[in-house]
Design an enzyme around this catalytic site. Structure first.
Site, mmCIF file in Angstrom:
data_model
loop_
_atom_site.group_PDB
_atom_site.id
_atom_site.type_symbol
_atom_site.label_atom_id
_atom_site.label_comp_id
_atom_site.label_asym_id
_atom_site.label_seq_id
_atom_site.Cartn_x
_atom_site.Cartn_y
_atom_site.Cartn_z
ATOM 1 N N ARG A 101 -18.481 3.607 30.995
ATOM 2 C CA ARG A 101 -17.376 4.317 31.650
ATOM 3 C C ARG A 101 -16.296 4.613 30.623
ATOM 4 N NH1 ARG A 101 -14.326 1.451 34.154
ATOM 5 N NH2 ARG A 101 -15.483 -0.503 34.119
ATOM 6 N N LYS A 243 -18.177 4.333 41.474
ATOM 7 C CA LYS A 243 -16.760 4.024 41.297
ATOM 8 C C LYS A 243 -15.867 5.136 41.830
ATOM 9 C CE LYS A 243 -18.222 0.483 39.091
ATOM 10 N NZ LYS A 243 -18.227 -0.848 39.614
ATOM 11 N N SER A 287 -18.588 -9.175 34.412
ATOM 12 C CA SER A 287 -18.016 -10.524 34.449
ATOM 13 C C SER A 287 -18.624 -11.403 35.537
ATOM 14 C CB SER A 287 -16.501 -10.453 34.614
ATOM 15 O OG SER A 287 -15.936 -9.754 33.529
ATOM 16 N N GLY A 288 -19.807 -11.057 36.017
ATOM 17 C CA GLY A 288 -20.547 -12.018 36.837
ATOM 18 C C GLY A 288 -20.743 -11.724 38.310
ATOM 19 N N ASP A 314 -21.687 -5.335 43.834
ATOM 20 C CA ASP A 314 -20.655 -4.646 43.039
ATOM 21 C C ASP A 314 -19.479 -4.148 43.875
ATOM 22 O OD1 ASP A 314 -19.864 -3.676 40.411
ATOM 23 O OD2 ASP A 314 -20.249 -1.660 41.128
ATOM 24 N N SER A 401 -26.224 -1.857 28.514
ATOM 25 C CA SER A 401 -27.479 -1.293 29.024
ATOM 26 C C SER A 401 -27.696 -1.807 30.445
ATOM 27 C CB SER A 401 -28.647 -1.679 28.122
ATOM 28 O OG SER A 401 -28.718 -3.087 27.978
ATOM 29 N N ARG A 402 -28.419 -1.023 31.235
ATOM 30 C CA ARG A 402 -28.458 -1.291 32.681
ATOM 31 C C ARG A 402 -29.851 -1.162 33.262
ATOM 32 N NH1 ARG A 402 -23.289 -2.525 35.334
ATOM 33 N NH2 ARG A 402 -21.862 -2.450 33.580
HETATM 34 P P1 GTP Z 1 -20.678 -4.836 36.472
HETATM 35 O O1 GTP Z 1 -22.023 -4.373 36.937
HETATM 36 O O2 GTP Z 1 -20.271 -4.209 35.185
HETATM 37 O O3 GTP Z 1 -19.624 -4.697 37.508
HETATM 38 O O4 GTP Z 1 -20.836 -6.400 36.047
HETATM 39 P P2 GTP Z 1 -20.937 -7.717 36.946
HETATM 40 O O5 GTP Z 1 -19.592 -8.209 37.324
HETATM 41 O O6 GTP Z 1 -21.923 -7.542 38.032
HETATM 42 O O7 GTP Z 1 -21.496 -8.779 35.872
HETATM 43 P P3 GTP Z 1 -22.957 -9.423 35.735
HETATM 44 O O8 GTP Z 1 -23.276 -10.370 36.844
HETATM 45 O O9 GTP Z 1 -23.940 -8.349 35.486
HETATM 46 O O10 GTP Z 1 -22.759 -10.272 34.419
HETATM 47 C C1 GTP Z 1 -22.324 -9.691 33.214
HETATM 48 C C2 GTP Z 1 -22.645 -10.596 32.057
HETATM 49 O O11 GTP Z 1 -22.055 -11.881 32.262
HETATM 50 C C3 GTP Z 1 -24.151 -10.828 31.914
HETATM 51 O O12 GTP Z 1 -24.491 -10.762 30.560
HETATM 52 C C4 GTP Z 1 -24.334 -12.213 32.482
HETATM 53 O O13 GTP Z 1 -25.446 -12.852 31.924
HETATM 54 C C5 GTP Z 1 -23.022 -12.916 32.190
HETATM 55 N N1 GTP Z 1 -22.720 -13.942 33.226
HETATM 56 C C6 GTP Z 1 -22.792 -13.796 34.570
HETATM 57 N N2 GTP Z 1 -22.538 -14.965 35.216
HETATM 58 C C7 GTP Z 1 -22.281 -15.878 34.262
HETATM 59 C C8 GTP Z 1 -21.946 -17.276 34.294
HETATM 60 O O14 GTP Z 1 -21.841 -17.927 35.339
HETATM 61 N N3 GTP Z 1 -21.740 -17.874 33.081
HETATM 62 C C9 GTP Z 1 -21.856 -17.187 31.897
HETATM 63 N N4 GTP Z 1 -21.639 -17.852 30.759
HETATM 64 N N5 GTP Z 1 -22.185 -15.876 31.835
HETATM 65 C C10 GTP Z 1 -22.389 -15.232 32.990
HETATM 66 C C1 SPV Z 2 -18.642 -1.337 36.229
HETATM 67 O O1 SPV Z 2 -18.258 -0.936 35.123
HETATM 68 O O2 SPV Z 2 -17.900 -2.024 36.993
HETATM 69 C C2 SPV Z 2 -20.016 -1.044 36.683
HETATM 70 C C3 SPV Z 2 -20.806 -0.116 35.876
HETATM 71 O O3 SPV Z 2 -20.440 -1.521 37.716
HETATM 72 S S1 SPV Z 2 -20.408 1.537 36.161
HETATM 73 O O4 SPV Z 2 -21.230 2.014 37.264
HETATM 74 O O5 SPV Z 2 -20.715 2.279 34.945
HETATM 75 O O6 SPV Z 2 -19.027 1.679 36.523
HETATM 76 MN MN MN Z 3 -19.020 -3.063 38.659
#
Ligand code: GTP
Ligand code: SPV
Ligand code: MN
Length: 620
Positions: A101, A243, A287-288, A314, A401-402
């Site tokens: 983004r 978004k 961020s998780g 999300d 990457s996604r």
């Molecule tokens: P968006 O899709 O961008 O909104 O991200 P998201 O908030 O869904 O984050 P996602 O769960 O995909 O995690 C993002 C990164 O954080 C990944 O590389 C995960 O492996 C890492 N991560 C997620 N949960 C944890 C956790 O509990 N501990 C740690 N150390 N890393 C985590």
């Molecule tokens: C985010 O950035 O919060 C995502 C990925 O979930 S995107 O769809 O590119 O906004």
């Molecule tokens: Mn997101």
């Protein structure tokens, strides 16, 4: 709307455009259900096709996925992955300058002034913006097919759902939308009934990053909202349902209509007695959220009878139904972060993405299996995300990457996922990446103190957006990039929602990302987060009444976390402590940010801020 209505009616291709639109099964159904919307949408598609000079129009009925995939595969734009291990999975590589983004190119366009959107948004006068858009869109699809994708956000026919149309020349966008939203014939009735829709106009144009814009016009399209995006083809920039619609445009509606459109996951947690608690969590991008929404309880929890299932990973829309917030997932699939997804960290996601998945910017091994950081030892001959033999120096997969995967590939969907009334939400979690200060978990003492947790959220930036990674910035409620109006008003909206609820969710702040002196994560995270979730469930149902009373809020007695044997108790103890001095610093740091909203910042939240601050001072 684009100022070419009249010309569009006499243009060269207009007769054939009309025929192509009319031949779509979706459009035929729409006409039967709501002739007014049919006419309006037919005109809009024709007008956009005329402006962009598209060669022809294809309205998506919902059965085109295979044809489009095969086409892109034949043209070499999709790489077929190992069919035995990853049936019907493909890899797409985006240009290296279009991988996340782009917040600097994201605008809110209105007629009034920048005050309306506040200091956290880029603003442009809507007429100026439209001029820029038109000059870039004009002729940008010459010789190409214009796809019109009708989509529905939310369970079909849900009163809380919303419809949209994304018009695009990108078949990659079409394939993504077909996985992450409900599309085609089956959504005609819902859109017809709702009698309104968000319009998204997208064009890859020349993918020129210098002229990349993601523009939001909340007042256009009969005030239902218009999004115009060009010179980008990636994620939240180009998948306008996500978004742009489900967070930004929806937030305008949510404020007007008294509901919440949040950057939140939503998970159902069943305790051993079979009772369900629904917990939502707003963590910034990367961020998780996806990981927590797919949380698998550790083995001994599962044996005791704990179980979890997913509603959203999300985005969650929440409406007040008789004093309770009920949440739905507007989406129908995942656009999830690939790196560090593994059988160890997130087995549920790994199983889901092994079929019918479109990967973007990951690496591949010699057998054409996808590969990324965190999967294990690097096999010989891995090809990186840009198609080069991996040299051991740069990343194998792009950090943003996604995987794009239909939601039904995930095994543990909540039975309320398709509930048109949504599920009752009992807790909000705020949090993000903070290597210091913010404890593992704290419980707010009131709704407004919880709103303060959200408003004060300062977190490390990630690769989900173009820019520096790991820099601390204010990201209230994980909505900074997605809150389209004045953030001060948004805080007020939150406070008002708290007042109308009979059963407001309890609010928590969590942080899985505290680091020790060596830079290692202290908390094991992932499935171990169940320990924190159990505490939350038991605080809500009243099983755990005793907790440590701190100036910031309540934190668990360490034994209530039922720590595993292999963690160092003292270290965990350290991340359950409240550092009053550190927090006072944090309050000082946040003050200018709050002040930047001027009179829009709620008085009530200032009072809360000072109350909590006073408590911290008394602690010193
Ligand atoms: P968006 O899709 O961008 O909104 O991200 P998201 O908030 O869904 O984050 P996602 O769960 O995909 O995690 C993002 C990164 O954080 C990944 O590389 C995960 O492996 C890492 N991560 C997620 N949960 C944890 C956790 O509990 N501990 C740690 N150390 N890393 C985590
Ligand atoms: C985010 O950035 O919060 C995502 C990925 O979930 S995107 O769809 O590119 O906004
Ligand atoms: Mn997101």
């Amino acid at each position: 709307m684009l100022g070419v209505e009249k010309e569009a009616k006499q243009g060269q291709f207009v007769q054939s455009y009309r025929e192509e639109i009319g031949s779509s099964l979706f459009m035929k159904l729409l006409r039967k259900e709501n002739e007014g919307i049919f006419n309006e949408v037919s005109d809009l598609i024709t007008e956009y096709a005329f402006l962009t000079g598209a060669h022809s129009i294809h309205v998506i009925d919902g059965n085109e996925e295979k044809t489009i995939t095969d086409e892109l595969h034949r043209e070499g734009k999709l790489i077929k992955l190992n069919e035995s291990n990853f049936p019907n999975c493909y890899l797409y590589r985006s240009p290296p300058f279009d991988v996340a983004r782009s917040e600097k190119d994201t605008y809110i366009c209105t007629e009034r002034g920048p005050e309306e959107v506040g200091p956290t948004n880029n603003w442009m006068n809507s007429r100026d913006a439209m001029k820029i858009a038109i000059s870039n869109l004009k002729g940008s699809m010459a010789g190409k097919v214009l796809y019109a994708v009708p989509y529905w956000l939310g369970p079909l026919s849900s009163g809380f759902g919303d419809g949209g149309f994304e018009l695009t020349d990108s078949r990659y966008v079409v394939l993504n939308l077909m996985k992450i939203t409900r599309v085609g014939e089956k959504v005609a009735k819902s859109i017809a009934m709702k009698n309104s829709y968000v319009l998204g106009l997208h064009s890859t144009a020349r993918l020129n990053p210098e002229k990349r814009f993601i523009m939001h016009f909340p007042d256009e399209n009969r005030k239902m909202g218009l999004v115009v995006s060009f010179n980008t083809d990636y994620g939240g920039n180009a998948l306008l349902s996500k978004k742009c619609h489900a967070l930004r445009i929806a937030s305008f509606k949510a404020r007007r209509e008294g509901w919440l459109a949040e950057h939140m996951m939503l998970i159902e947690v069943k305790d051993p007695s079979g009772k369900s608690t629904f917990i939502s969590g707003a963590f910034p991008s990367s961020s998780g959220k996806t990981n927590l929404s797919m949380l698998k309880p550790p083995e001994h929890y599962a044996k005791e009878g704990w179980a979890t299932s997913l509603i959203s990973d999300d985005i969650t829309w929440m409406n007040n139904v008789e004093g309770t917030l009920r949440g739905i997932n507007p989406e129908y699939g995942f656009f999830g972060v690939a790196p560090h997804t593994s059988m160890k960290t997130n087995p549920g996601a790994m199983e889901a993405i092994m079929k019918n998945t479109l990967f973007t910017n990951v690496g591949i091994d010699r057998d054409r299996n996808p590969f990324w950081e965190g999967m294990g030892p690097v096999p010989d001959g891995v090809i990186d995300w840009q198609g080069r033999v991996y040299d051991g120096k740069e990343k194998i997969a792009h950090p943003n990457s996604r995987f794009t995967t239909p939601i039904h590939e995930y095994a543990d969907l909540s039975k309320d996922y398709e509930n048109p009334m949504g599920a009752p939400v009992s807790a909000f979690l705020f949090g993000g990446r903070r290597s210091d200060l913010i404890p593992l978990i704290m419980e707010a003492k009131s709704w407004n103190e919880g709103v303060l947790f959200g408003a004060m959220q300062r977190v490390e930036t990630t690769a989900a957006a173009i820019g520096k990674v790991g820099e601390l910035r204010n990201d209230p409620m994980a909505m900074r990039p997605f809150m389209p109006y004045n953030m001060g008003e948004y805080f007020q909206h939150y406070i008002e929602i708290g007042k109308i609820l009979k059963n407001p969710p309890k609010i928590y702040n969590v942080n899985w990302f505290r680091k020790d002196g060596m830079g290692n994560f202290i908390w094991p995270g992932y499935s171990e987060n169940m320990r924190v979730v159990e505490w939350i469930v038991k605080r809500i149902d009243g099983t755990i009444t005793s907790a440590v009373d701190t100036p910031m809020g309540y934190v668990p007695n360490i034994d209530d976390l039922r720590l595993p044997a292999n963690v160092e108790r003292d270290k965990i103890k350290s991340i359950l402590e409240i550092d009053a001095k550190g927090f006072l610093n944090e309050f000082d740091t946040i003050e200018p940010f709050f002040k930047s909203f001027g009179s829009m910042f709620p008085e009530e939240l200032w009072r809360t801020y000072h109350n909590v601050r006073d408590r911290l001072e008394r602690e010193l």
